[in-house]
Design a protein around this motif. Structure first.
Motif, PDB file in Angstrom:
ATOM      1  N   ALA A 185      40.288  26.221  40.193  1.00 41.78           N
ATOM      2  CA  ALA A 185      41.261  26.387  39.409  1.00 41.78           C
ATOM      3  C   ALA A 185      42.566  26.582  40.424  1.00 41.78           C
ATOM      4  O   ALA A 185      42.389  27.155  41.459  1.00 41.78           O
ATOM      5  CB  ALA A 185      41.061  27.755  38.669  1.00 41.78           C
ATOM      6  N   ASP A 186      43.821  26.022  39.745  1.00 42.15           N
ATOM      7  CA  ASP A 186      45.019  26.388  40.679  1.00 42.15           C
ATOM      8  C   ASP A 186      45.099  27.967  40.555  1.00 42.15           C
ATOM      9  O   ASP A 186      44.968  28.653  39.925  1.00 42.15           O
ATOM     10  CB  ASP A 186      46.038  25.876  39.758  1.00 42.15           C
ATOM     11  N   ARG A 187      46.052  28.495  41.509  1.00 39.62           N
ATOM     12  CA  ARG A 187      46.216  29.812  41.925  1.00 39.62           C
ATOM     13  C   ARG A 187      46.950  30.301  40.578  1.00 39.62           C
ATOM     14  O   ARG A 187      46.677  31.656  40.181  1.00 39.62           O
ATOM     15  CB  ARG A 187      47.127  29.965  42.884  1.00 39.62           C
ATOM     16  N   GLN A 188      47.973  29.679  39.790  1.00 38.93           N
ATOM     17  CA  GLN A 188      48.673  30.008  38.687  1.00 38.93           C
ATOM     18  C   GLN A 188      47.585  30.530  37.746  1.00 38.93           C
ATOM     19  O   GLN A 188      47.841  31.258  36.755  1.00 38.93           O
ATOM     20  CB  GLN A 188      49.730  29.268  38.279  1.00 38.93           C
ATOM     21  N   ALA A 189      46.570  29.783  37.421  1.00 34.90           N
ATOM     22  CA  ALA A 189      45.465  29.828  36.388  1.00 34.90           C
ATOM     23  C   ALA A 189      45.015  31.230  36.360  1.00 34.90           C
ATOM     24  O   ALA A 189      44.284  31.636  35.544  1.00 34.90           O
ATOM     25  CB  ALA A 189      44.520  28.730  36.212  1.00 34.90           C
ATOM     26  N   VAL A 190      44.852  31.710  37.694  1.00 32.28           N
ATOM     27  CA  VAL A 190      43.914  32.739  37.958  1.00 32.28           C
ATOM     28  C   VAL A 190      44.759  33.850  38.524  1.00 32.28           C
ATOM     29  O   VAL A 190      44.078  35.021  38.953  1.00 32.28           O
ATOM     30  CB  VAL A 190      42.764  32.628  39.072  1.00 32.28           C
ATOM     31  N   GLY A 192      47.064  37.376  39.410  1.00 33.54           N
ATOM     32  CA  GLY A 192      47.200  38.649  38.848  1.00 33.54           C
ATOM     33  C   GLY A 192      45.896  39.500  38.490  1.00 33.54           C
ATOM     34  O   GLY A 192      46.156  40.562  38.066  1.00 33.54           O
ATOM     35  N   SER A 193      44.611  38.934  38.865  1.00 33.50           N
ATOM     36  CA  SER A 193      43.543  39.585  38.612  1.00 33.50           C
ATOM     37  C   SER A 193      42.178  39.040  39.345  1.00 33.50           C
ATOM     38  O   SER A 193      42.591  38.077  40.077  1.00 33.50           O
ATOM     39  CB  SER A 193      43.080  39.465  37.035  1.00 33.50           C
ATOM     40  N   LEU A 194      41.528  39.859  39.924  1.00 34.17           N
ATOM     41  CA  LEU A 194      40.369  39.753  40.851  1.00 34.17           C
ATOM     42  C   LEU A 194      39.448  38.923  39.992  1.00 34.17           C
ATOM     43  O   LEU A 194      38.874  39.198  38.726  1.00 34.17           O
ATOM     44  CB  LEU A 194      39.775  41.222  41.062  1.00 34.17           C
ATOM     45  N   GLN A 195      38.911  37.749  40.371  1.00 30.95           N
ATOM     46  CA  GLN A 195      37.995  36.818  39.983  1.00 30.95           C
ATOM     47  C   GLN A 195      36.698  37.133  40.664  1.00 30.95           C
ATOM     48  O   GLN A 195      36.221  37.249  41.803  1.00 30.95           O
ATOM     49  CB  GLN A 195      38.389  35.508  40.099  1.00 30.95           C
ATOM     50  N   PRO A 196      35.541  37.199  39.690  1.00 30.05           N
ATOM     51  CA  PRO A 196      34.358  37.573  40.338  1.00 30.05           C
ATOM     52  C   PRO A 196      33.582  36.226  40.895  1.00 30.05           C
ATOM     53  O   PRO A 196      33.439  35.165  40.242  1.00 30.05           O
ATOM     54  CB  PRO A 196      33.284  38.082  39.161  1.00 30.05           C
ATOM     55  N   PHE A 197      33.138  36.278  42.251  1.00 33.95           N
ATOM     56  CA  PHE A 197      32.171  35.295  42.664  1.00 33.95           C
ATOM     57  C   PHE A 197      30.937  35.690  42.867  1.00 33.95           C
ATOM     58  O   PHE A 197      30.544  36.532  43.706  1.00 33.95           O
ATOM     59  CB  PHE A 197      33.014  34.827  43.898  1.00 33.95           C
ATOM     60  N   THR A 203      28.147  40.159  44.277  1.00 35.75           N
ATOM     61  CA  THR A 203      29.268  39.508  43.616  1.00 35.75           C
ATOM     62  C   THR A 203      30.754  40.068  44.572  1.00 35.75           C
ATOM     63  O   THR A 203      30.698  41.165  44.986  1.00 35.75           O
ATOM     64  CB  THR A 203      29.668  40.310  42.185  1.00 35.75           C
ATOM     65  N   THR A 204      31.372  39.045  44.998  1.00 33.47           N
ATOM     66  CA  THR A 204      32.527  39.358  45.403  1.00 33.47           C
ATOM     67  C   THR A 204      34.015  39.151  44.534  1.00 33.47           C
ATOM     68  O   THR A 204      33.731  38.443  43.776  1.00 33.47           O
ATOM     69  CB  THR A 204      32.754  38.255  46.760  1.00 33.47           C
ATOM     70  N   GLY A 205      34.739  40.090  44.710  1.00 28.13           N
ATOM     71  CA  GLY A 205      35.832  40.002  43.954  1.00 28.13           C
ATOM     72  C   GLY A 205      37.069  39.217  44.722  1.00 28.13           C
ATOM     73  O   GLY A 205      37.324  39.268  46.044  1.00 28.13           O
ATOM     74  N   VAL A 206      37.665  38.066  44.237  1.00 29.26           N
ATOM     75  CA  VAL A 206      38.460  37.339  44.497  1.00 29.26           C
ATOM     76  C   VAL A 206      39.993  37.175  43.989  1.00 29.26           C
ATOM     77  O   VAL A 206      40.007  37.411  42.777  1.00 29.26           O
ATOM     78  CB  VAL A 206      37.919  35.799  44.365  1.00 29.26           C
ATOM     79  N   MET A 207      40.804  37.286  45.076  1.00 30.39           N
ATOM     80  CA  MET A 207      42.145  37.221  44.841  1.00 30.39           C
ATOM     81  C   MET A 207      42.889  35.762  45.236  1.00 30.39           C
ATOM     82  O   MET A 207      42.892  35.757  46.684  1.00 30.39           O
ATOM     83  CB  MET A 207      42.797  38.497  45.239  1.00 30.39           C
ATOM     84  N   ALA A 208      43.478  35.264  44.350  1.00 30.37           N
ATOM     85  CA  ALA A 208      44.332  33.873  44.764  1.00 30.37           C
ATOM     86  C   ALA A 208      45.701  34.298  45.062  1.00 30.37           C
ATOM     87  O   ALA A 208      46.215  34.788  44.098  1.00 30.37           O
ATOM     88  CB  ALA A 208      43.829  32.964  43.788  1.00 30.37           C
ATOM     89  N   SER A 209      46.111  34.132  46.111  1.00 32.24           N
ATOM     90  CA  SER A 209      47.578  34.557  46.249  1.00 32.24           C
ATOM     91  C   SER A 209      48.176  33.303  47.190  1.00 32.24           C
ATOM     92  O   SER A 209      47.936  32.334  47.235  1.00 32.24           O
ATOM     93  CB  SER A 209      47.732  35.904  46.947  1.00 32.24           C
ATOM     94  N   LEU A 210      49.344  33.767  47.688  1.00 30.84           N
ATOM     95  CA  LEU A 210      50.430  33.034  48.040  1.00 30.84           C
ATOM     96  C   LEU A 210      50.252  32.441  49.577  1.00 30.84           C
ATOM     97  O   LEU A 210      49.833  33.531  50.499  1.00 30.84           O
ATOM     98  CB  LEU A 210      51.669  33.324  47.960  1.00 30.84           C
ATOM     99  N   HIS A 211      50.405  31.593  50.110  1.00 29.05           N
ATOM    100  CA  HIS A 211      50.213  31.189  51.635  1.00 29.05           C
ATOM    101  C   HIS A 211      51.392  31.737  52.494  1.00 29.05           C
ATOM    102  O   HIS A 211      52.448  31.748  51.980  1.00 29.05           O
ATOM    103  CB  HIS A 211      50.088  29.643  51.952  1.00 29.05           C
ATOM    104  N   ASP A 228      49.600  41.197  44.903  1.00 27.40           N
ATOM    105  CA  ASP A 228      48.184  40.692  45.032  1.00 27.40           C
ATOM    106  C   ASP A 228      47.450  41.480  46.137  1.00 27.40           C
ATOM    107  O   ASP A 228      46.337  41.742  45.886  1.00 27.40           O
ATOM    108  CB  ASP A 228      48.175  39.276  45.419  1.00 27.40           C
ATOM    109  N   LEU A 229      48.192  41.983  47.102  1.00 30.37           N
ATOM    110  CA  LEU A 229      47.647  42.705  48.275  1.00 30.37           C
ATOM    111  C   LEU A 229      47.123  44.060  47.713  1.00 30.37           C
ATOM    112  O   LEU A 229      45.814  44.332  47.969  1.00 30.37           O
ATOM    113  CB  LEU A 229      48.504  42.783  49.502  1.00 30.37           C
ATOM    114  N   ARG A 230      47.935  44.804  47.076  1.00 27.40           N
ATOM    115  CA  ARG A 230      47.455  45.922  46.411  1.00 27.40           C
ATOM    116  C   ARG A 230      46.111  45.880  45.657  1.00 27.40           C
ATOM    117  O   ARG A 230      45.392  46.676  45.734  1.00 27.40           O
ATOM    118  CB  ARG A 230      48.824  46.469  45.731  1.00 27.40           C
ATOM    119  N   MET A 231      46.232  44.860  44.749  1.00 25.51           N
ATOM    120  CA  MET A 231      45.064  44.626  43.921  1.00 25.51           C
ATOM    121  C   MET A 231      43.897  44.143  44.541  1.00 25.51           C
ATOM    122  O   MET A 231      43.036  44.716  44.408  1.00 25.51           O
ATOM    123  CB  MET A 231      45.499  43.517  42.867  1.00 25.51           C
TER     124      MET A 231
END
Length: 246
Positions: A185-190, A192-197, A203-211, A228-231
């Motif tokens: 999924a593109d970053r914009q679609a996910v 603002g929230s941790l995604q479970p992997f 299970t690892t909490g995943v945060m998609a952020s900016l380069h 994003d980093l705080r989350m």
């Protein structure tokens, strides 16, 4: 014209030659043939089976060696492979899409301006390069500078295997290509929230952020990156310093 006619034997010979040229070499067949029936349709050729993907090494040390070897998808690309760095049991893992131009000479990922910004970003949440596991989805820098779409699925599979071997509590994905490869999924679609992997170790909490390189080009996006980093580290008990990345 009488009943008894004399027929030239050459006539018979030419007729037999004509049938022989047409492929008739027997007088009769054992089985009855329906000459008016349609010929059966030819069956389509059976496609060759796709080669099975090579099983990935099950230890981090073996995986690292394989990643830099001749069997990796990028083995035929120019340049040198840039290895992952950081503890094998790091609580936080950081993934980028591919090495930067200067990374091959330095032998380390994000060794230029983007890396210096990353160091400040990590320090702002109580982390450092020495405490995170930093890796790239592409072991070598692609010729076009971005991950080729034709191998994105395979490289994503390899990256997810890498994450499972480290089994961090949190995973930070930097850039859209990295998000697509790991989360499909593109970053914009996910965002603002941790995604479970989910993987075999948990299970690892995943945060998609900016380069970080994008943040250098567009400093106004740093506020979004800071959120994003705080989350990313929320609930991990990290010693956050209440400062924004510079």
């Amino acid at each position: 014209m009488g009943a008894y006619q004399t027929i030239d034997p050459a006539h018979y010979a030419s007729t037999l030659d004509w049938w022989r040229d047409a492929g008739v070499d027997v007088l009769v067949e054992d089985a009855v043939r329906d000459w008016l029936a349609l010929a059966p349709a030819a069956l389509p050729p059976v496609p060759a089976a796709a080669p099975a993907e090579q099983a990935l090494p099950e230890t981090l040390a073996a995986f690292a060696a394989w990643r830099a070897g001749a069997d990796a998808p990028e083995a035929g690309w120019s340049g040198v492979s840039v290895a992952a760095s950081g503890p094998a049991d790091a609580r936080v893992m950081v993934l980028v899409d591919c090495p930067e131009r200067e990374d091959g000479d330095a032998g380390a990922l994000l060794s230029g301006p983007g890396g210096r910004l990353l160091d400040r970003m990590l320090a702002a949440i109580g982390l450092s390069r020495e405490t995170v596991h930093l890796a790239a989805i592409c072991a070598r820098r692609p010729a076009a500078g971005r991950m080729p779409r034709d191998v994105e699925a395979r490289l994503g599979e390899i990256a997810r295997h890498h994450v499972a071997l480290v089994a961090p509590e949190r995973l930070l994905l930097l850039g859209d290509a990295t998000s697509r490869a790991v989360l499909s999924a593109d970053r914009q679609a996910v965002r603002g929230s941790l995604q479970p992997f989910h993987h075999k170790k948990g299970t690892t909490g995943v945060m998609a952020s900016l380069h970080p390189c994008l943040l250098i080009e567009r400093p106004a996006l740093k506020a979004e990156s800071w959120r994003d980093l705080r989350m990313l580290v929320a609930g991990m008990g990290m010693d956050e310093r209440e400062e924004r990345t510079a």
